[in-house]
Design a protein around this motif. Structure first.
Motif, PDB file in Angstrom:
ATOM      1  N   THR A 618       0.820  -1.220   0.000  1.00  0.00           N
ATOM      2  CA  THR A 618       0.000   0.000   0.000  1.00  0.00           C
ATOM      3  C   THR A 618       0.848   1.262   0.000  1.00  0.00           C
ATOM      4  O   THR A 618       0.309   2.362  -0.058  1.00  0.00           O
ATOM      5  N   SER A 619       2.164   1.098   0.071  1.00  0.00           N
ATOM      6  CA  SER A 619       3.064   2.260   0.056  1.00  0.00           C
ATOM      7  C   SER A 619       4.183   2.003  -0.935  1.00  0.00           C
ATOM      8  O   SER A 619       4.382   0.870  -1.394  1.00  0.00           O
ATOM      9  N   ARG A 620       4.943   3.059  -1.225  1.00  0.00           N
ATOM     10  CA  ARG A 620       6.046   2.892  -2.160  1.00  0.00           C
ATOM     11  C   ARG A 620       7.121   1.977  -1.583  1.00  0.00           C
ATOM     12  O   ARG A 620       7.741   1.184  -2.308  1.00  0.00           O
ATOM     13  N   GLU A 621       7.297   2.023  -0.292  1.00  0.00           N
ATOM     14  CA  GLU A 621       8.295   1.174   0.351  1.00  0.00           C
ATOM     15  C   GLU A 621       7.925  -0.299   0.218  1.00  0.00           C
ATOM     16  O   GLU A 621       8.761  -1.144  -0.139  1.00  0.00           O
ATOM     17  N   SER A 622       6.667  -0.637   0.518  1.00  0.00           N
ATOM     18  CA  SER A 622       6.236  -2.035   0.418  1.00  0.00           C
ATOM     19  C   SER A 622       6.190  -2.498  -1.031  1.00  0.00           C
ATOM     20  O   SER A 622       6.428  -3.670  -1.337  1.00  0.00           O
ATOM     21  N   LEU A 623       5.897  -1.576  -1.956  1.00  0.00           N
ATOM     22  CA  LEU A 623       5.906  -1.913  -3.382  1.00  0.00           C
ATOM     23  C   LEU A 623       7.326  -2.262  -3.829  1.00  0.00           C
ATOM     24  O   LEU A 623       7.542  -3.249  -4.542  1.00  0.00           O
ATOM     25  N   ASP A 624       8.282  -1.450  -3.413  1.00  0.00           N
ATOM     26  CA  ASP A 624       9.679  -1.719  -3.767  1.00  0.00           C
ATOM     27  C   ASP A 624      10.156  -3.035  -3.148  1.00  0.00           C
ATOM     28  O   ASP A 624      10.947  -3.764  -3.759  1.00  0.00           O
ATOM     29  N   MET A 655      -5.599   4.078 -16.382  1.00  0.00           N
ATOM     30  CA  MET A 655      -6.719   3.152 -16.602  1.00  0.00           C
ATOM     31  C   MET A 655      -7.742   3.218 -15.473  1.00  0.00           C
ATOM     32  O   MET A 655      -8.766   2.539 -15.537  1.00  0.00           O
ATOM     33  N   GLU A 656      -7.445   3.974 -14.441  1.00  0.00           N
ATOM     34  CA  GLU A 656      -8.326   4.126 -13.276  1.00  0.00           C
ATOM     35  C   GLU A 656      -8.472   2.827 -12.502  1.00  0.00           C
ATOM     36  O   GLU A 656      -9.546   2.490 -11.991  1.00  0.00           O
ATOM     37  N   PHE A 657      -7.369   2.091 -12.402  1.00  0.00           N
ATOM     38  CA  PHE A 657      -7.343   0.867 -11.607  1.00  0.00           C
ATOM     39  C   PHE A 657      -6.849   1.134 -10.194  1.00  0.00           C
ATOM     40  O   PHE A 657      -7.178   0.398  -9.267  1.00  0.00           O
ATOM     41  N   ILE A 658      -5.998   2.168 -10.028  1.00  0.00           N
ATOM     42  CA  ILE A 658      -5.482   2.501  -8.712  1.00  0.00           C
ATOM     43  C   ILE A 658      -5.511   4.020  -8.534  1.00  0.00           C
ATOM     44  O   ILE A 658      -5.611   4.774  -9.515  1.00  0.00           O
ATOM     45  N   THR A 659      -5.443   4.432  -7.295  1.00  0.00           N
ATOM     46  CA  THR A 659      -5.291   5.857  -6.961  1.00  0.00           C
ATOM     47  C   THR A 659      -4.089   6.010  -6.047  1.00  0.00           C
ATOM     48  O   THR A 659      -3.738   5.085  -5.300  1.00  0.00           O
ATOM     49  N   ILE A 660      -3.446   7.186  -6.092  1.00  0.00           N
ATOM     50  CA  ILE A 660      -2.279   7.476  -5.251  1.00  0.00           C
ATOM     51  C   ILE A 660      -2.534   8.803  -4.545  1.00  0.00           C
ATOM     52  O   ILE A 660      -2.830   9.815  -5.195  1.00  0.00           O
ATOM     53  N   ASP A 661      -2.413   8.792  -3.217  1.00  0.00           N
ATOM     54  CA  ASP A 661      -2.662  10.027  -2.477  1.00  0.00           C
ATOM     55  C   ASP A 661      -1.379  10.858  -2.384  1.00  0.00           C
ATOM     56  O   ASP A 661      -0.340  10.511  -2.947  1.00  0.00           O
ATOM     57  N   ASP A 662      -1.459  11.960  -1.638  1.00  0.00           N
ATOM     58  CA  ASP A 662      -0.311  12.868  -1.540  1.00  0.00           C
ATOM     59  C   ASP A 662       0.884  12.260  -0.814  1.00  0.00           C
ATOM     60  O   ASP A 662       2.001  12.772  -0.920  1.00  0.00           O
ATOM     61  N   TYR A 663       0.647  11.175  -0.074  1.00  0.00           N
ATOM     62  CA  TYR A 663       1.739  10.547   0.683  1.00  0.00           C
ATOM     63  C   TYR A 663       2.263   9.291  -0.030  1.00  0.00           C
ATOM     64  O   TYR A 663       2.915   8.439   0.577  1.00  0.00           O
ATOM     65  N   ASP A 664       1.954   9.178  -1.309  1.00  0.00           N
ATOM     66  CA  ASP A 664       2.386   8.038  -2.136  1.00  0.00           C
ATOM     67  C   ASP A 664       1.829   6.707  -1.636  1.00  0.00           C
ATOM     68  O   ASP A 664       2.465   5.652  -1.775  1.00  0.00           O
ATOM     69  N   ASN A 665       0.646   6.727  -1.075  1.00  0.00           N
ATOM     70  CA  ASN A 665      -0.025   5.501  -0.685  1.00  0.00           C
ATOM     71  C   ASN A 665      -0.931   5.035  -1.822  1.00  0.00           C
ATOM     72  O   ASN A 665      -1.645   5.835  -2.437  1.00  0.00           O
ATOM     73  N   PHE A 666      -0.928   3.741  -2.097  1.00  0.00           N
ATOM     74  CA  PHE A 666      -1.695   3.166  -3.202  1.00  0.00           C
ATOM     75  C   PHE A 666      -2.994   2.551  -2.692  1.00  0.00           C
ATOM     76  O   PHE A 666      -3.042   1.981  -1.605  1.00  0.00           O
ATOM     77  N   GLN A 667      -4.014   2.668  -3.519  1.00  0.00           N
ATOM     78  CA  GLN A 667      -5.278   2.014  -3.219  1.00  0.00           C
ATOM     79  C   GLN A 667      -5.947   1.617  -4.531  1.00  0.00           C
ATOM     80  O   GLN A 667      -5.991   2.416  -5.483  1.00  0.00           O
ATOM     81  N   ALA A 668      -6.459   0.389  -4.577  1.00  0.00           N
ATOM     82  CA  ALA A 668      -7.118  -0.079  -5.786  1.00  0.00           C
ATOM     83  C   ALA A 668      -8.533   0.469  -5.850  1.00  0.00           C
ATOM     84  O   ALA A 668      -9.233   0.552  -4.835  1.00  0.00           O
ATOM     85  N   THR A 669      -8.957   0.858  -7.046  1.00  0.00           N
ATOM     86  CA  THR A 669     -10.330   1.297  -7.245  1.00  0.00           C
ATOM     87  C   THR A 669     -11.246   0.076  -7.284  1.00  0.00           C
ATOM     88  O   THR A 669     -10.794  -1.075  -7.288  1.00  0.00           O
ATOM     89  N   LEU A 670     -12.539   0.320  -7.318  1.00  0.00           N
ATOM     90  CA  LEU A 670     -13.502  -0.770  -7.398  1.00  0.00           C
ATOM     91  C   LEU A 670     -13.266  -1.596  -8.657  1.00  0.00           C
ATOM     92  O   LEU A 670     -13.318  -2.834  -8.628  1.00  0.00           O
ATOM     93  N   LEU A 671     -12.977  -0.917  -9.772  1.00  0.00           N
ATOM     94  CA  LEU A 671     -12.709  -1.624 -11.018  1.00  0.00           C
ATOM     95  C   LEU A 671     -11.437  -2.459 -10.900  1.00  0.00           C
ATOM     96  O   LEU A 671     -11.388  -3.608 -11.374  1.00  0.00           O
ATOM     97  N   GLY A 672     -10.393  -1.913 -10.287  1.00  0.00           N
ATOM     98  CA  GLY A 672      -9.155  -2.669 -10.117  1.00  0.00           C
ATOM     99  C   GLY A 672      -9.363  -3.912  -9.281  1.00  0.00           C
ATOM    100  O   GLY A 672      -8.836  -4.989  -9.594  1.00  0.00           O
ATOM    101  N   LYS A 673     -10.147  -3.792  -8.191  1.00  0.00           N
ATOM    102  CA  LYS A 673     -10.430  -4.962  -7.354  1.00  0.00           C
ATOM    103  C   LYS A 673     -11.243  -6.005  -8.114  1.00  0.00           C
ATOM    104  O   LYS A 673     -11.029  -7.206  -7.963  1.00  0.00           O
ATOM    105  N   ALA A 674     -12.184  -5.552  -8.941  1.00  0.00           N
ATOM    106  CA  ALA A 674     -13.006  -6.487  -9.709  1.00  0.00           C
ATOM    107  C   ALA A 674     -12.168  -7.264 -10.717  1.00  0.00           C
ATOM    108  O   ALA A 674     -12.384  -8.467 -10.927  1.00  0.00           O
TER     109      ALA A 674
END
Length: 976
Positions: A618-624, A655-674
Motif C-alpha cells: 500500500t506504500s512505495r516502500e512495500s511496493l519496492d 486506466m483508473e485501476f489505482i489511486t495514489i494520495d499525496d503521501y504516495d499511498n496506493f489504493q485499488a479502485t472498485l474496477l481494479g479490485k473487480a
C-alpha cells in the motif's frame, strides 16, 4: 545377423528388434501385465473369428480395412561399433548398487523421514517400496524435511522427481491438522491424474491431533480419528469446482492453464491473503517450474511465489522440472536449497532417422559427426563418414511413399510385434489420426490377437460407445488393432479411457500431439517423433527432451528407445535442435512474449495491480520490497526494472485501476479490485467492464443470447466458420437480433465473410476499434455454440454443426464455466447485484447443459444434458424419485439415452447391460447423497412457525416417500 553382431559389439542389453529376432519371428502381444502369449497366425487363420467377434458390426473390425505391408528394418552389413548410451542412460546394475537393505535410508519407513506407517504402506501399494539414492540425498538436504528451507531441483523425466515434492508436501500437511498445501501443474489432464494419485496415497491417513505433538509418540500421532480428520484432496480447474474455497481442501491441485480460468492457484492465494486465512498455507509445489519463462501463463507462477516470499510466513516452496539450466538463479530467488541429477532408472538409446537410415545419436561426438557429414553432397562414401545403424527399406505402397511416414509406421510395427508399447508424437491432430490409421493397417487384426486382449479391446469399444458423445469413427477403426490417438480433439472421458487401456497394455500404440508431451504420463518402450514440429514450427529443446523422456517403462522395460524421424529440408535444423542446450530461464515481467508490439509489459501491470488490490503493498516502500523479491530483480538491471515499474504505475492510474494520495499511498479502485477478483488481465478487464456497463443499460432478458455472450471468454478459442455463423444468424429470433444489433454486429459483415472466407478467416485488427469489433464477433459465435449446449444438444452434435473437434467443444464448455464464475465475481465486486444474480442463475444451465427444469437432476453423476431430459420424459423428474428407484428401473432409461444404437450379439448385449446397470447404481447412490441434504430444509420451516406461533398441527407434508420401509419427510409447509 543380429546373433553374429551381438558378441562382436559387446551389447549389455537387447534392443527391441534383437528380442524379436531371438523369438524367431514368433511375435507376441501382451495378454496381461507382465505376461506375453505367443501367437500362431496359421492356427488363427484356420480357426476363424472367435465368438466375441461374430456379433460385432463390420465397421468395428479393422481387419476389413485394406491391409498394408510394413517395411523391413535391417542391420547394416559391416557394422563394427555400437554407440554408447546417452547422457541420461546412467543406470547399470552392479553388485554394489545400493538397496534399502544395504542403505536403510533408501526406505521411506526410516525414522529420518518421519512418515506415518499408513503413508509408507500406501506408497508401497502403489509400487514405491524404496527410493533412489538421489532422492535420499535431495530429501536430506539442509532443513527440507523440517520445512525450514525452500527447494528447487531438476531430474530427468521418468527419474522419480515427483516423489520428493510429494513427501515434503504431505509432511507439511500431516504435521498440522489445519495445514493447507497447493500443488500447481501446467495442464488440466495432469491435474486430474494427480488428484487420483494423491487420493490413493492419503487413503486411511488421519491428521495429527493438536494436543499430540511430542517427539517419541509416533504411534499415537497417527491414531484413527473421525472422518473429519481425513486429508481432503481436490482439483481446481475450469469445469470442475470453479468456486473452490480455502475451507474445501487440505491439498489443492491447481492448474495455470489460461483456458480454464488459469489463475486458479493464484486466485486461491489472493483470496486467502485478503481474508487473512493464508497463515494455514504450509507448502506450495510448482511442477514444471521451467514454465515460469513462458510468456503466456508462466508469469503467474512468479506472481504467486513472490507474494508468498513477501508474507514472511513458514510456507515451503518446492519447484521442480526436468529441463532446468540456470538452477542457481531460481535457488537465489527462492532463497533455498538446490539439487540437480541426470539419473534415469531406465536408460535411453536415442536415434535420428533420415531417408530410411537410422543413426545413433547418443553422444555429442557422434552427433557432431552426423551434423557435418550426413547430408554432405560433396562427401564421398568413406570409412570416415558416420554409418547408419540400420536401414528401413522403401515401401512400394502409395500411402507409405513418404520416407518419414514409412519410417514411423515401420518402427511402430516392429515394436508392437516384439510385444512392447510405442508412443508416437505427431505435429497436429489430423496427423495423429492419419498416423494411427496407417499404423493399424500394418498390425495384426483383432481376429489374430490374443483372446484376452480381444475381449479387453471389445470392452474398450463398448465403453467408448456408451459415452454421451458416442464412438469416434477413427478410433473404431484403429482400436481393434491396438492403436489409438490421444489429442485435444477427444473429450476428457475418451482421453482417460485411451490412457488407461494403453497403460494396461490393451492398446500397444498411442499417437499424441507434441503439445501433449508434458500433459500426459504415458511411458513406452519406444518413442517415435514424426518430425520435430508442433504445427509449422520446430519444438524447443525443452519440449524435445520432454517427448524423448517418455521412453522406458520402469518395471516393464529394461531400456527405452527414441527415434526422431525428419525429412531432408529439416535435417540441419533438427540436428541442431537435438544438440541445442536448454535456454536459460528469465523473468517474463518485462519481456512480454505475448504482446511484443506493446511498449509497457502487461505482466508488470498485472503484478502491481494484484498486490495493491489485495493490500500486500500500500506504500512505495512495500511496493519496492515486493519488486525486490521477484525473479525479475535477479535477472534484470535495476535501472530497467525501475523504469518499467514507473511506467506500469502510471498506466494503472490512467486506466483508473489505482489511486495514489499525496503521501504516495496506493489504493485499488472498485474496477481494479473487480479485475483481480475475476482473474482478468488489465486490458481484458477494460473490455469486459465496457461490455457489462452497456449491458446494465439495456440487458436483453427475453432471450438467452445476451447472457451467454457475457459467458464467452475474451481470448480466442478457435477460428470462426463464417458459413455456419451466417446460417445460425438467419435462424435468430427477435431477441437474438436485438442482441446482435445492441453489440454493434452487422449482418452484412457476416454475409461478406461467408461469401469470401466460408471456412474461416479473421477480421482486420489494425486499429483498437477493429480489434474490439473482431472480439465481439468471435464472442457471439462462441455464444451460439453455448446456446446449443445449454439447450441439451449433445457435444458431438454441436461439434458436427460447427465443424469442430468434440474435445474442443467440451473445452469451450468447461472454459466458459470458469469464465462465467469470474464474470459473476466481477459483478459482485462492482456492486452490480442484479447482473450477478442473472448470470449466476444461468451458469447452472451452462454447467448442466440443460434447460432450467432439469437443473436439479443434472446434479446427479452421469445425468447431464440429453440423459437428464430422457430421465424427465420417463417420469424421473426429481432427485428424490431417482434416489428411491431400483437401479434395474433405470436400465431401460439408460439404454434409451445411448447415442449409438448398435445391434449386438447376445453375449455382448448382456455385458453392455451389466455396465449400464453398474452406472445405474452409481446414479442412485449419487442421487441419495444429494437427497440427504434436502431434509435440512425442514428446520427453517419449523423456525418460521415457532417465530409466528403457528401450531405444528397446521403443518402438512408436501413431499415424502418411503425408503427402506421408513417414512421420510422431505418438505414441510404451513397449511393455509
Amino acid at each position: 545377423m543380429a546373433e553374429n553382431l551381438k558378441p562382436k559389439l559387446g551389447i549389455w542389453h537387447a534392443t527391441t528388434v534383437e528380442l524379436a529376432r531371438q523369438r524367431q519371428q514368433t511375435y507376441s502381444t501382451t495378454a496381461a501385465a507382465g505376461q506375453k502369449r505367443a501367437h500362431d497366425s496359421q492356427n488363427s487363420a484356420q480357426s476363424g473369428p472367435p465368438p466375441a467377434l461374430r456379433h460385432l458390426n463390420r465397421a468395428s473390425l479393422s481387419g476389413e480395412m485394406p491391409r498394408l505391408p510394413a517395411s523391413r528394418i535391417q542391420y547394416v552389413d559391416g557394422l563394427a561399433a555400437r554407440e554408447a548410451p546417452s547422457e541420461y542412460s546412467q543406470r547399470q546394475a552392479f553388485a554394489a548398487t545400493p538397496t534399502s537393505t544395504t542403505d536403510p535410508l533408501l526406505s521411506l519407513s526410516h525414522p529420518a523421514y518421519g512418515l506415518p506407517p499408513q503413508l509408507v504402506a500406501n506408497f508401497a501399494a502403489s509400487g514405491i517400496k524404496s527410493i533412489y539414492p538421489w532422492q535420499k540425498q535431495c530429501l536430506l538436504g539442509p532443513g527440507l524435511l523440517r520445512g525450514d528451507k525452500n527447494l528447487v531441483y531438476s531430474a530427468p523425466t521418468g527419474g522419480g522427481k515427483s516423489l520428493v515434492a510429494d513427501v515434503l508436501m504431505l509432511k507439511r500437511v500431516l504435521e498440522d491438522r489445519h495445514a493447507k498445501a497447493v500443488l500447481v501443474l501446467p495442464y488440466v489432464a495432469l491435474v486430474q491424474e494427480k488428484v487420483r494419485w494423491l487420493q490413493n496415497i492419503v487413503n486411511g491417513i488421519l491428521r495429527k491431533d493438536e494436543d499430540e505433538g511430542q517427539e517419541g509418540q509416533t504411534g499415537r500421532l497417527w491414531a484413527r480419528r473421525a472422518d473429519k480428520d481425513t486429508i481432503r484432496v481436490v482439483g481446481c480447474f475450469g469445469g470442475s469446482k470453479v468456486r473452490t474455497t480455502w475451507a474445501d481442501f487440505n491439498i489443492a491441485v491447481c492448474t495455470i492453464e489460461k483456458a480454464s480460468r488459469a489463475a486458479e492457484a493464484n486466485s486461491l492465494v489472493n483470496a486467502a491473503i485478503e481474508d487473512c486465512s493464508i497463515s494455514s498455507l504450509r507448502a506450495v509445489v510448482l511442477d514444471e517450474c521451467h514454465m515460469i519463462d513462458d510468456g503466456y501463463r508462466g508469469y503467474l507462477l512468479e506472481l504467486m511465489a513472490t507474494k508468498l516470499l513477501c508474507l514472511g510466513q513458514p510456507v515451503q516452496i518446492v519447484g521442480m522440472s526436468a529441463t532446468l539450466t540456470n538452477i542457481g538463479l531460481l535457488k537465489d530467488w527462492l532463497q533455498g536449497h538446490s539439487y540437480e541429477t541426470h539419473y534415469r532408472p531406465i536408460p535411453i538409446e536415442e536415434h535420428l532417422v533420415y531417408d530410411g537410415r537410422i543413426y545413433a545419436a547418443g553422444t555429442t561426438a557422434s552427433l557432431l559427426k552426423t551434423v557435418t557429414q550426413l547430408d554432405s553432397a560433396t562427401t564421398q562414401h568413406s570409412q570416415s563418414r558416420v554409418q547408419p545403424v540400420r536401414l528401413i527399406e522403401p515401401s512400394a505402397e502409395k500411402e507409405l511413399k513418404d520416407p518419414v511416414r514409412n519410417a514411423v509406421v515401420a518402427l511402430a510395427n516392429e515394436t508392437v510385434r516384439a510385444g512392447y508399447g510405442v508412443l508416437v508424437f505427431s505435429s497436429s491432430r489430423a496427423g495423429c489420426e492419419s498416423d494411427a490409421v496407417l499404423i493399424s493397417r500394418v498390425l495384426p487384426t483383432l481376429a489374430e490377437a490374443d483372446p484376452i486382449i480381444q475381449e479387453k479391446r471389445l470392452d474398450l469399444l463398448g465403453d467408448l460407445r456408451s459415452l454421451p458423445t458416442g464412438l469416434d469413427p477413427k478410433l473404431e477403426q484403429t482400436i481393434p488393432c491396438g492403436v489409438a490417438f490421444h489429442q485435444a480433439g477427444l473429450t476428457t472421458e475418451e482421453q482417460e479411457l485411451v490412457a488407461k487401456t494403453y497403460d494396461q497394455g490393451v492398446l500397444k500404440v498411442c499417437v499424441a500431439t507434441c503439445s501433449l508431451a508434458a500433459g500426459i504420463n504415458l511411458p513406452a518402450r519406444r518413442v517415435i517423433l514424426h518430425n520435430a514440429r508442433m504445427g509449422r514450427d520446430l519444438v524447443g529443446p525443452g519440449m524435445l527432451r520432454q517427448m524423448r523422456g517418455r521412453a522406458g517403462r520402469k518395471g516393464k522395460d529394461e531400456v527405452g528407445e527414441t527415434y526422431l524421424c525428419c525429412r531432408q529440408s529439416d535435417l540441419e535444423a533438427v540436428v541442431d535442435l537435438m544438440h541445442a542446450d536448454l535456454p536459460e530461464l528469465s523473468s517474463c515481467l518485462i519481456s512480454d512474449k505475448r504482446r511484443i508490439q506493446r511498449q509497457v509489459p502487461v505482466p508488470t501491470r498485472r503484478a502491481l495491480l494484484e498486490i495493491i488490490a489485495i493490500r500486500l503493498a500500500t506504500s512505495r516502500e512495500s511496493l519496492d520490497d515486493y519488486v525486490s523479491k521477484t525473479l525479475l530483480a535477479y535477472s534484470a538491471e535495476p535501472e530497467s526494472i525501475q523504469e518499467h515499474v514507473e511506467a506500469s504505475i502510471a498506466d494503472l492510474q490512467k486506466m483508473e485501476f489505482i489511486t495514489i494520495d499525496d503521501y504516495d499511498n496506493f489504493q485499488a479502485t472498485l474496477l481494479g479490485k473487480a479485475i483481480v477478483a475475476s482473474s482478468l488481465d488489465p486490458e481484458d478487464g477494460i473490455f469486459i467492464h465496457d461490455e457489462l456497463k452497456k449491458a446494465l443499460q439495456a440487458f436483453v432478458l427475453d432471450g438467452e443470447m445476451h447472457v451467454l455472450y457475457n459467458f464467452t471468454p475474451v481470448q480466442d478459442l478457435g477460428v470462426i466458420n463464417w458459413k455456419v455463423f451466417w446460417n445460425e444468424m438467419q435462424k435468430l429470433d427477435d431477441s437474438g437480433f436485438r442482441v446482435l444489433h445492441f453489440l454493434g454486429l452487422k449482418p452484412v459483415v457476416v454475409d461478406n465473410m461467408q461469401v469470401f472466407f466460408p471456412r474461416g478467416s479473421t477480421l482486420k485488427e489494425t486499429t483498437p476499434e477493429e480489434k474490439e469489433a473482431a472480439r465481439r464477433y468471435h464472442r457471439f459465435y462462441l455464444a451460439l455454440q453455448l446456446r446449443d449446449l445449454c439447450n441439451e444438444m449433445p457435444i458431438h452434435r454441436v461439434a458436427q454443426k460447427y465443424d469442430m473437434p468434440r474435445g474442443s467443444v467440451q473445452t469451450l464448455a468447461q472454459t466458459c464455466q470458469g469464465f462465467a464464475a469470474g464474470m459473476i465475481k466481477f459483478c459482485e465486486t462492482m456492486g452490480w447485484g442484479a447482473m450477478a444474480a442473472a448470470l449466476d442463475h444461468f451458469s447452472g444451465r451452462l454447467k448442466a447443459g440443460a434447460r432450467s427444469d432439469l437443473l436439479a437432476l443434472a446434479k446427479i453423476t452421469f445425468v447431464k444434458s440429453r440423459t437428464a431430459r430422457i430421465f424427465w420424459d420417463n417420469g424421473f423428474k426429481t432427485v428424490a424419485v431417482v434416489a428411491n428407484a431400483d437401479p434395474k428401473e433405470l436400465l431401460p432409461v439408460l439404454m434409451q439415452a445411448q447415442p449409438n444404437k448398435v445391434r449386438l450379439g447376445a453375449k455382448d448385449e448382456q455385458k453392455f447391460r451389466e455396465k449400464l446397470l453398474a452406472k445405474a447404481r452409481i446414479i442412485t447412490d449419487s442421487a441419495n447423497r444429494i437427497w440427504r441434504e434436502q431434509p435440512s430444509r425442514v428446520i427453517p420451516v419449523l423456525q418460521m412457525c415457532l417465530a409466528n406461533r403457528i401450531p405444528l398441527q397446521r403443518l402438512r407434508c408436501n413431499k415424502s416417500l418411503r425408503k427402506n420401509g421408513e417414512l421420510l419427510i422431505l418438505w414441510l409447509v404451513p397449511v393455509r
